[in-house]
Write a protein that holds these residues in place. Structure first.
Motif, PDB file in Angstrom:
ATOM      1  N   PHE A 146      17.386  30.628  25.589  1.00  9.37           N
ATOM      2  CA  PHE A 146      16.847  29.281  25.417  1.00  9.37           C
ATOM      3  C   PHE A 146      16.060  29.194  24.110  1.00  9.37           C
ATOM      4  N   MET A 147      15.246  30.200  23.814  1.00 11.12           N
ATOM      5  CA  MET A 147      14.495  30.200  22.562  1.00 11.12           C
ATOM      6  C   MET A 147      15.440  30.217  21.367  1.00 11.12           C
ATOM      7  N   ASP A 148      16.484  31.011  21.450  1.00 13.07           N
ATOM      8  CA  ASP A 148      17.480  31.078  20.379  1.00 13.07           C
ATOM      9  C   ASP A 148      18.143  29.724  20.175  1.00 13.07           C
ATOM     10  N   SER A 149      18.486  29.053  21.277  1.00  8.22           N
ATOM     11  CA  SER A 149      19.117  27.739  21.194  1.00  8.22           C
ATOM     12  C   SER A 149      18.176  26.710  20.572  1.00  8.22           C
ATOM     13  N   ALA A 150      16.895  26.762  20.947  1.00 10.47           N
ATOM     14  CA  ALA A 150      15.923  25.823  20.387  1.00 10.47           C
ATOM     15  C   ALA A 150      15.756  26.040  18.884  1.00 10.47           C
ATOM     16  N   LEU A 151      15.762  27.282  18.463  1.00 12.53           N
ATOM     17  CA  LEU A 151      15.677  27.591  17.032  1.00 12.53           C
ATOM     18  C   LEU A 151      16.918  27.084  16.302  1.00 12.53           C
ATOM     19  N   LEU A 152      18.070  27.254  16.923  1.00 11.90           N
ATOM     20  CA  LEU A 152      19.319  26.805  16.306  1.00 11.90           C
ATOM     21  C   LEU A 152      19.330  25.291  16.128  1.00 11.90           C
ATOM     22  N   SER A 153      18.695  24.572  17.052  1.00 14.42           N
ATOM     23  CA  SER A 153      18.658  23.109  16.972  1.00 14.42           C
ATOM     24  C   SER A 153      17.792  22.609  15.829  1.00 14.42           C
ATOM     25  N   GLY A 154      16.889  23.452  15.328  1.00 17.14           N
ATOM     26  CA  GLY A 154      15.992  23.035  14.256  1.00 17.14           C
ATOM     27  C   GLY A 154      14.745  22.317  14.735  1.00 17.14           C
ATOM     28  N   ARG A 155      14.601  22.151  16.053  1.00 17.31           N
ATOM     29  CA  ARG A 155      13.408  21.478  16.587  1.00 17.31           C
ATOM     30  C   ARG A 155      12.163  22.338  16.428  1.00 17.31           C
ATOM     31  N   VAL A 156      12.354  23.644  16.386  1.00 14.32           N
ATOM     32  CA  VAL A 156      11.243  24.583  16.189  1.00 14.32           C
ATOM     33  C   VAL A 156      11.682  25.637  15.177  1.00 14.32           C
ATOM     34  N   THR A 157      10.729  26.387  14.655  1.00 14.89           N
ATOM     35  CA  THR A 157      11.023  27.484  13.728  1.00 14.89           C
ATOM     36  C   THR A 157      10.250  28.717  14.177  1.00 14.89           C
ATOM     37  N   PRO A 158      10.634  29.902  13.708  1.00 18.15           N
ATOM     38  CA  PRO A 158       9.849  31.101  14.065  1.00 18.15           C
ATOM     39  C   PRO A 158       8.385  30.970  13.652  1.00 18.15           C
TER      40      PRO A 158
END
Length: 292
Positions: A146-158
């Motif tokens: 889920f974290m990986d998917s959220a990062l892929l969406s661009g809604r969040v960043t590391p």
């Protein structure tokens, strides 16, 4: 705004206080409840007759049943914000008021936490945690994928995830989230190999060779006697079209030369190790049966 407009905007759910603010008197509230036009679904929380008690209504009920200033968090907030599609069965609700919060909704799991203003948003009239804190909390339930998917969406960043993580270092689940952030940050190849080795050894699977050259490529984990190859892919948000194409070309080359190829992600290794081991064992049994 009148009470009818409010109820339409809020999935038929509102509090006694909101009804009073809309000009509905206490006696009028009592009459509507007595007639069945309104149902008190939690202490001081009403649902208008005819409105289904669906997922959106239940999320509102869970939050309002705890406190007027409560905040939806975790996997439920991820669903509300459109970060995942699975409707929640439980609702993590943060209350910023000390003392025992009321819990009139069976789906509400309340937890006290003081939240910075920047970590709270209002979406469709409901207070929820902002995207970064939501991702950190939801990943404890929904996993690293889920974290990986959220990062892929661009809604969040590391970087933004690390910032919000640092603001609440002692929160529930901070250790697990910290481990996820370390993996997301570097995705060290050596750590992936160590994790895969632990999974194979725990399952009693032997006969593998790490980093075996074959067909002009290097197989991450190969079972040369069975021609079974196990490839560990990186995080989705790290990968570009070129990397994706290289992996597909490699996979096709191996398969043309008789290899059975299994691909796993970091999230598979972390969240589903038993499934990974079971699938590898099944591939090895199938390969053995074919060669018999």
């Amino acid at each position: 705004m009148d009470i009818h407009e409010l109820s339409v905007r809020r999935d038929g759910v509102f509090t006694t206080r909101e009804a009073l603010d809309c000009g509905v008197s206490e006696s009028a509230i009592a009459r509507r409840m007595a007639s069945g036009a309104w149902t008190e679904v939690a202490h001081g929380v009403h649902l208008v007759a005819g409105h289904p008690r669906g997922a959106r209504a239940q999320a509102r009920i869970a939050v309002l049943s705890v406190h007027k200033n409560a905040v939806l968090g975790g996997a439920a907030a991820a669903w509300w914000l459109g970060l995942c599609s699975e409707e929640p069965r439980k609702h993590l609700v943060f209350t910023q008021t000390r003392g025992r919060a009321r819990r009139s909704s069976a789906t509400a799991v309340s937890r006290y936490r003081e939240l910075d203003d920047e970590d709270v948003v209002v979406r469709d009239g409901l207070r929820t945690t902002a995207a970064d804190l939501t991702v950190l909390e939801a990943s404890l339930v929904l996993g690293l994928s889920f974290m990986d998917s959220a990062l892929l969406s661009g809604r969040v960043t590391p970087e933004t995830l690390a910032d919000v993580h640092a603001r609440y270092p002692k929160r529930h689940g901070a250790g697990k989230a910290s481990a996820y952030l370390r993996l997301i940050g570097d995705g060290a190849r050596s750590e992936a190999e160590r994790l895969t080795v632990r999974i194979l050894r725990a399952a009693g699977i032997s006969g593998w060779v790490a980093n075996l050259p074959a067909c002009g490529y290097v197989i991450d984990f190969a079972f040369p006697d069975r021609k079974v190859a196990v490839e560990i892919d990186g995080f989705a948000y790290h990968r570009d079209a070129a990397a994706f194409q290289r992996d597909r070309t490699k996979r096709n080359a191996l398969m043309r030369n008789g290899w059975h190829v299994l691909n796993y992600t970091w999230a598979d290794l972390v969240d589903r190790p038993d499934q990974v081991a079971a699938e590898i064992a099944a591939a090895l049994r199938s390969s053995s049966a074919r060669s018999a």
